[in-house]
Design a protein around this motif. Structure first.
Motif, PDB file in Angstrom:
ATOM      1  N   UNK A  85       3.297  10.271  -0.238  1.00 50.38           N
ATOM      2  CA  UNK A  85       3.644  10.565   1.157  1.00 50.38           C
ATOM      3  C   UNK A  85       2.756   9.773   2.107  1.00 50.38           C
ATOM      4  N   UNK A  86       1.517   9.607   1.767  1.00 51.67           N
ATOM      5  CA  UNK A  86       0.605   8.839   2.605  1.00 51.67           C
ATOM      6  C   UNK A  86       1.036   7.374   2.669  1.00 51.67           C
ATOM      7  N   UNK A  87       1.425   6.825   1.521  1.00 55.06           N
ATOM      8  CA  UNK A  87       1.915   5.440   1.500  1.00 55.06           C
ATOM      9  C   UNK A  87       3.190   5.306   2.327  1.00 55.06           C
ATOM     10  N   UNK A  88       4.045   6.306   2.245  1.00 50.84           N
ATOM     11  CA  UNK A  88       5.290   6.257   3.027  1.00 50.84           C
ATOM     12  C   UNK A  88       4.994   6.283   4.517  1.00 50.84           C
ATOM     13  N   UNK A  89       4.050   7.120   4.945  1.00 55.47           N
ATOM     14  CA  UNK A  89       3.716   7.190   6.371  1.00 55.47           C
ATOM     15  C   UNK A  89       3.127   5.869   6.865  1.00 55.47           C
ATOM     16  N   UNK A  90       2.420   5.163   6.002  1.00 59.66           N
ATOM     17  CA  UNK A  90       1.918   3.833   6.383  1.00 59.66           C
ATOM     18  C   UNK A  90       3.054   2.846   6.540  1.00 59.66           C
ATOM     19  N   UNK A 112      -6.376   3.272  21.128  1.00 62.63           N
ATOM     20  CA  UNK A 112      -4.987   3.645  20.844  1.00 62.63           C
ATOM     21  C   UNK A 112      -4.433   2.824  19.690  1.00 62.63           C
ATOM     22  N   UNK A 113      -4.664   1.520  19.731  1.00 61.89           N
ATOM     23  CA  UNK A 113      -4.103   0.632  18.713  1.00 61.89           C
ATOM     24  C   UNK A 113      -4.764   0.855  17.359  1.00 61.89           C
ATOM     25  N   UNK A 119      -7.363   6.515  10.833  1.00 64.70           N
ATOM     26  CA  UNK A 119      -6.826   7.602  10.010  1.00 64.70           C
ATOM     27  C   UNK A 119      -6.627   7.153   8.562  1.00 64.70           C
ATOM     28  N   UNK A 120      -6.137   5.928   8.378  1.00 63.73           N
ATOM     29  CA  UNK A 120      -5.731   5.489   7.040  1.00 63.73           C
ATOM     30  C   UNK A 120      -6.716   4.562   6.348  1.00 63.73           C
ATOM     31  N   UNK A 121      -7.645   3.970   7.080  1.00 65.01           N
ATOM     32  CA  UNK A 121      -8.574   3.014   6.480  1.00 65.01           C
ATOM     33  C   UNK A 121      -9.989   3.269   6.978  1.00 65.01           C
TER      34      UNK A 121
END
Length: 347
Positions: A85-90, A112-113, A119-121
């Motif tokens: 799911x995490x990979x899909x959200x990326x 913002x950018x 969150x992911x890295x």
């Protein structure tokens, strides 16, 4: 390569009983199927309340489908573990309708950018800033933008910031929910051209949700037309825009502004209001407003059938067996990936 497969998607919202509603469910999306190829655009068009945005929310994972299957790169989303799911959200990002509401007014543009990256890295502050500067360059904003707040930009510039944020995680699919409807007409073409350029450069796929018929014809390779939660026509963008087959699609494009003052348009008038999704009419859901309605339309729901290079759900193209001189075949499962639905109407 097929990136996203949506098969028989259903999304119903339960309604509590009340004096006016009496309970029941809102049939927002009712059996919709389509596929998005890598690097291609599927445009979804229809009146307000037809289910476009609900479809987008299900694809983004913001709503759970009532039934149906969504597959991303062949993997069923309902069977994914937490890492999947995490990979899909990326891989699937979004650009929303209102650039004035989709950006946090208390955050600087750089924050913002880079928020998705945080969150992911795990990135050092200097590296995150460099990534943000590269993304600003991609969307044609100056470097000094990184230290400014959203209120210091115009609507078109804010939408460029939102696009840069969506690109931060290098997604494969971007859901564009009315990305230019809140912008001035003079700015819309700039944002649409930017999105097309990014698709050509980065190989992005788009799910393009819009009311703007000119924009959907310009941006999309394939167009899906929805009415009251149902798919009524699906085919190459140019064919659907210039020679619509379903009576609703004809009325939709006949109501759009012509591209030239001398252009002749078919005069199609619809009567009545869109029925409530709480109690959609039986048979063809469009039959209560259709100018060519037949007796069987109120009883039988028309299947999607192949006609003139696209799929159309209308009894005009699915006559009763043994009655009409021409008997088209019903679309077989998986037929939406046939070449006629993925190569026509390139923008």
């Amino acid at each position: 390569m097929t990136l996203l497969e949506v098969d028989n998607l259903v999304k119903h919202f339960p309604v509590k009983g009340g004096f006016f509603t009496g309970g029941g469910v809102v049939r927002a999306v009712d059996g919709v199927s389509f596929r998005i190829e890598a690097g291609r655009t599927v445009g979804v068009v229809g009146e307000s309340g037809c289910g476009k945005t609900t479809t987008a929310k299900v694809v983004l994972g913001l709503e759970t489908p009532t039934s149906g299957t969504l597959r991303f790169e062949g993997a069923d989303l309902q069977t994914l573990d937490a890492a999947g799911r995490r990979r899909y959200r990326r891989s699937v990002q979004a650009v929303f309708q209102d650039p004035f509401a989709s950006l946090n007014p208390r955050m600087r543009v750089g924050a913002i950018i880079t928020e998705p990256l945080v969150v992911h890295e795990q990135l050092a502050r200097g590296e995150a800033r460099e990534r943000a500067l590269r993304l600003l360059d991609v969307v044609s904003l100056p470097e000094r933008s990184i230290d400014l707040f959203p209120h210091e930009f115009s609507g078109g510039q804010r939408q460029r910031i939102a696009i840069a944020r969506a690109l931060a995680l290098e997604p494969k699919l971007i859901v564009l929910d009315e990305p230019v409807s809140a912008l001035d007409v003079s700015i819309r073409a700039q944002i649409l051209n930017l999105l097309r350029d990014l698709q050509a450069r980065l190989g992005l796929a788009y799910l393009f949700i819009t009311h703007d018929l000119a924009a959907v014809a310009y941006m999309s390779h394939t167009v899906a037309v929805m009415y009251l939660g149902k798919l009524v026509e699906f085919g190459p963008a140019r064919a659907v825009a210039t020679a619509p087959q379903h009576p609703y699609t004809r009325a939709l494009f006949a109501a759009a502004l012509p591209s030239h003052p001398d252009e002749r348009r078919e005069d199609v008038t619809l009567v009545g209001e869109v029925p409530s999704p709480l109690a959609p009419p039986p048979g063809c859901r469009f039959h209560t407003r259709c100018p060519v309605v037949m007796e069987r339309c109120a009883r039988e729901e028309p299947p999607l059938v192949h006609t003139d290079g696209r799929l159309v759900a209308c009894h005009l193209y699915s006559p009763t067996p043994g009655v009409g001189p021409w008997q088209p075949q019903r679309a077989a499962p998986g037929s939406l990936t046939s070449p006629s639905f993925t190569t026509g109407g390139a923008p």
